[in-house]
Design a protein around this motif. Structure first.
Motif, PDB file in Angstrom:
ATOM      1  N   MET A 136       0.770  -0.900   0.254  1.00 10.73           N
ATOM      2  CA  MET A 136      -0.276   0.018  -0.237  1.00 10.73           C
ATOM      3  C   MET A 136       0.851   1.440  -0.178  1.00 10.73           C
ATOM      4  O   MET A 136       0.265   2.348  -1.157  1.00 10.73           O
ATOM      5  N   THR A 137       2.247   1.787   1.301  1.00 11.86           N
ATOM      6  CA  THR A 137       2.660   2.167   0.705  1.00 11.86           C
ATOM      7  C   THR A 137       3.340   2.822  -0.381  1.00 11.86           C
ATOM      8  O   THR A 137       3.564   3.768  -0.897  1.00 11.86           O
ATOM      9  N   ARG A 138       4.314   1.382  -1.149  1.00 12.74           N
ATOM     10  CA  ARG A 138       4.686   1.945  -2.563  1.00 12.74           C
ATOM     11  C   ARG A 138       3.603   1.979  -3.524  1.00 12.74           C
ATOM     12  O   ARG A 138       3.837   2.979  -4.472  1.00 12.74           O
ATOM     13  N   TRP A 139       2.315   1.577  -4.015  1.00 13.15           N
ATOM     14  CA  TRP A 139       1.721   2.409  -4.699  1.00 13.15           C
ATOM     15  C   TRP A 139       0.618   3.728  -4.463  1.00 13.15           C
ATOM     16  O   TRP A 139       0.560   4.189  -5.336  1.00 13.15           O
ATOM     17  N   LEU A 140       0.301   3.260  -2.991  1.00 12.69           N
ATOM     18  CA  LEU A 140      -0.515   4.870  -2.536  1.00 12.69           C
ATOM     19  C   LEU A 140       0.338   5.934  -1.900  1.00 12.69           C
ATOM     20  O   LEU A 140      -0.657   7.123  -1.975  1.00 12.69           O
ATOM     21  N   GLY A 141       0.736   5.717  -1.498  1.00 11.80           N
ATOM     22  CA  GLY A 141       1.986   6.075  -0.400  1.00 11.80           C
ATOM     23  C   GLY A 141       1.840   6.687   1.125  1.00 11.80           C
ATOM     24  O   GLY A 141       0.552   6.159   1.623  1.00 11.80           O
ATOM     25  N   THR A 142       2.529   7.604   1.789  1.00 12.43           N
ATOM     26  CA  THR A 142       2.428   7.424   3.411  1.00 12.43           C
ATOM     27  C   THR A 142       1.400   7.828   3.571  1.00 12.43           C
ATOM     28  O   THR A 142       0.247   7.656   4.046  1.00 12.43           O
ATOM     29  N   GLU A 143       0.426   8.923   3.305  1.00 10.20           N
ATOM     30  CA  GLU A 143      -0.426   9.708   2.609  1.00 10.20           C
ATOM     31  C   GLU A 143      -2.221   8.490   3.838  1.00 10.20           C
ATOM     32  O   GLU A 143      -3.175   7.782   4.360  1.00 10.20           O
ATOM     33  N   ALA A 144      -2.117   7.114   2.322  1.00  9.34           N
ATOM     34  CA  ALA A 144      -2.790   6.717   2.249  1.00  9.34           C
ATOM     35  C   ALA A 144      -2.669   5.594   3.408  1.00  9.34           C
ATOM     36  O   ALA A 144      -3.264   4.709   4.158  1.00  9.34           O
TER      37      ALA A 144
ATOM     38  N   MET B 153      -6.475  -4.004  -5.491  1.00  7.50           N
ATOM     39  CA  MET B 153      -5.410  -3.010  -5.730  1.00  7.50           C
ATOM     40  C   MET B 153      -4.348  -2.747  -6.561  1.00  7.50           C
ATOM     41  O   MET B 153      -4.459  -1.347  -7.315  1.00  7.50           O
ATOM     42  N   ALA B 154      -3.149  -3.488  -6.972  1.00  4.35           N
ATOM     43  CA  ALA B 154      -2.632  -3.992  -8.448  1.00  4.35           C
ATOM     44  C   ALA B 154      -3.458  -3.175  -9.852  1.00  4.35           C
ATOM     45  O   ALA B 154      -3.400  -2.185 -10.624  1.00  4.35           O
ATOM     46  N   VAL B 155      -3.974  -3.892  -9.863  1.00  4.74           N
ATOM     47  CA  VAL B 155      -5.353  -3.227 -10.881  1.00  4.74           C
ATOM     48  C   VAL B 155      -5.944  -2.607 -11.265  1.00  4.74           C
ATOM     49  O   VAL B 155      -5.671  -1.165 -11.991  1.00  4.74           O
ATOM     50  N   ALA B 156      -6.520  -1.786 -10.266  1.00  3.41           N
ATOM     51  CA  ALA B 156      -6.570  -0.591  -9.632  1.00  3.41           C
ATOM     52  C   ALA B 156      -5.893   1.288 -10.233  1.00  3.41           C
ATOM     53  O   ALA B 156      -7.014   1.625 -10.658  1.00  3.41           O
ATOM     54  N   MET B 157      -4.710   0.156  -9.736  1.00  2.00           N
ATOM     55  CA  MET B 157      -3.497   1.055  -9.727  1.00  2.00           C
ATOM     56  C   MET B 157      -3.229   1.801 -10.967  1.00  2.00           C
ATOM     57  O   MET B 157      -3.310   2.665 -11.855  1.00  2.00           O
ATOM     58  N   GLN B 158      -3.407   0.591 -12.153  1.00  2.00           N
ATOM     59  CA  GLN B 158      -3.385   0.862 -13.409  1.00  2.00           C
ATOM     60  C   GLN B 158      -4.447   1.147 -14.226  1.00  2.00           C
ATOM     61  O   GLN B 158      -3.514   1.764 -15.327  1.00  2.00           O
ATOM     62  N   TYR B 159      -5.255   1.441 -14.178  1.00  2.00           N
ATOM     63  CA  TYR B 159      -6.133   2.379 -14.608  1.00  2.00           C
ATOM     64  C   TYR B 159      -6.172   3.520 -13.930  1.00  2.00           C
ATOM     65  O   TYR B 159      -7.354   4.565 -14.439  1.00  2.00           O
TER      66      TYR B 159
END
Length: 437
Positions: free
Chosen positions: A28-36, A170-176
């Motif tokens: 989650m940190t790698r894909w969305l950042g520390t705020e997420a 979550m990874a798939v959602a990040m791709q879109y």
């Protein structure tokens, strides 16, 4: 005889949950950042706190009731489900009232984390808590009946699927996700953040359904007869002892940290927390040992069985503590790096907490099987209270002193428990002698 297969099954559940729970925040940190990650931490902490409240001591008491009265398990199960659901509704009503007061009358500091970004994750975790409490009820009853393989099969399978699906989704959602304006980006972040939580909720629903099917397939020996058993859920003094014992145990496991939070600064607290992370991982073993031994001691109260369990636990505890003590420098360097090598002596001393906690869990499970929950509760309360008073008056302000104080706390608990076990043995011997005479 202690079943190593049962112990391994329970350990696999704890280890699987620990690993999955560590991997998801990293992704989650790698894909969305520390705020997420911060929002997720707030929501998950709220869910775990809510779960602790509505569990209400059942995690310890249900295996005891199931082991002592296996023919009444259906009734115990139904009463526990009903009590937890009522507790959830009452707690949510209190939270809703507090939020109304916070927004309309006067701000409440503890509710400052409630915002647009956190509302959806908090709601999902509130639903997760009530479903998870139902799953835990089945798990506790099955542990009481020593059906550890069923618990491991359902928990491990659902954990792999739900956490794996959460990270994939979550990874798939990040791709879109495309570049959007700031407001839209925050909205999309919250939506993506809710995806893994939703999968964790689906996983708990799946566990509950699987446990229910396994339960129906068990032999009729574990089904409830028409007669009712008096379990006195959930507000009797008999049950409240288990609630208070659970709360005090939670404080006991973090006593050194709480003391440093009050009397010291962030540096010493950070050093203590860094070292105690190793002990928290090691604590999985005594926790699993407690769950396996609790129903067995209900059926085998002989001191001979206790002696075997103590020899096993003492041997594993001593070997584990010695291994960590001699491998402390290697552990620190691998996990934290060479710059933190100065923490090695702290870990060497803290390693003996594992041995004391392992022996203490065996003694505690034996005393609970002898229906000595009041003694266990007041012993823990007395030790934690003395720890708090002595620690505050003697100004425990360093990681060193907190670790020494924690060792004294655990040793005091073991001494009290051991004294009571010896007293029970003497009472039993006197009773047998009187019968013979």
């Amino acid at each position: 005889m202690l079943s190593l297969q049962s112990l391994g099954a329970v350990l696999s559940v704890h280890i699987g949950t620990l690993l999955a729970g560590a991997l998801l925040p990293i992704a989650m940190t790698r894909w969305l950042g520390t705020e997420a990650l911060g929002i997720f931490t707030v929501a998950s902490s709220f869910g775990l706190l809510l779960l602790t409240v509505i569990d209400w001591g059942y995690e310890t008491r249900l295996p005891l009731l199931a082991a002592a009265a296996p023919t009444h398990c259906n009734l115990i199960l139904a009463e526990a489900h009903s009590a937890k659901t009522r507790l959830w509704f009452v707690t949510m009503l209190c939270i809703g009232l507090a939020m109304f007061v916070h927004s309309a009358i006067v701000p409440i500091p503890v509710l400052r984390f409630v915002s647009f970004e956190t509302l959806a994750p908090l709601t999902l975790y509130a639903v997760w808590a009530v479903v998870r409490s139902r799953t835990m009820t089945y798990s506790a009853i099955l542990r009481g009946l020593q059906q550890f393989h069923i618990v491991a099969q359902v928990e491990n399978g659902a954990t792999v699927v739900s956490y794996g699906a959460a990270m994939i989704a979550m990874a798939v959602a990040m791709q879109y996700t495309v570049t959007l304006d700031a407001i839209a980006e925050r909205a999309v972040m919250v939506i993506i953040l809710c995806i893994p939580i939703l999968w964790l909720l689906i996983g708990e629903v799946g566990k509950s359904i699987a446990f229910q099917r396994f339960w129906r397939s068990l032999s009729s020996a574990h089904r409830t007869p028409c007669e009712a058993v008096q379990t006195k859920f959930p507000l009797s003094w008999e049950h409240s002892v288990f609630v208070m014992m659970q709360v005090i145990s939670l404080v006991q496991s973090r006593a050194g940290m709480y003391l440093l939070m009050i009397s010291s600064g962030a540096t010493e607290l950070g050093m203590f927390s860094a070292v105690m992370r190793f002990i928290i991982v090691l604590r999985l073993f005594p926790g699993a040992l407690f769950q396996v031994l609790l129903p067995k001691f209900v059926q085998h109260r002989e001191h001979r069985f206790l002696a075997k369990a103590l020899v096993f636990a003492g041997g594993v505890g001593c070997l584990g503590s010695v291994a960590v003590m001699y491998g402390a420098e290697w552990c620190i360097r691998i996990v934290y790096g060479v710059a933190f090598a100065h923490l090695t002596p702290l870990l060497q001393w803290a390693s003996w907490l594992f041995c004391l906690q392992t022996i203490g869990q065996v003694l505690e499970s034996y005393l609970l099987a002898w229906q000595q929950e009041s003694f266990v509760h007041w012993s823990l309360f007395a030790c934690v209270s003395c720890f708090a008073i002595a620690g505050y008056s003697m100004s425990v302000t360093t990681a060193w002193s907190a670790i020494i104080a924690s060792l004294v706390l655990e040793a005091g608990i073991v001494i009290l428990f051991l004294g009571k076990v010896v007293a029970l043995g003497m009472q039993r011997n006197c009773a047998m002698h009187e019968k013979i005479v």
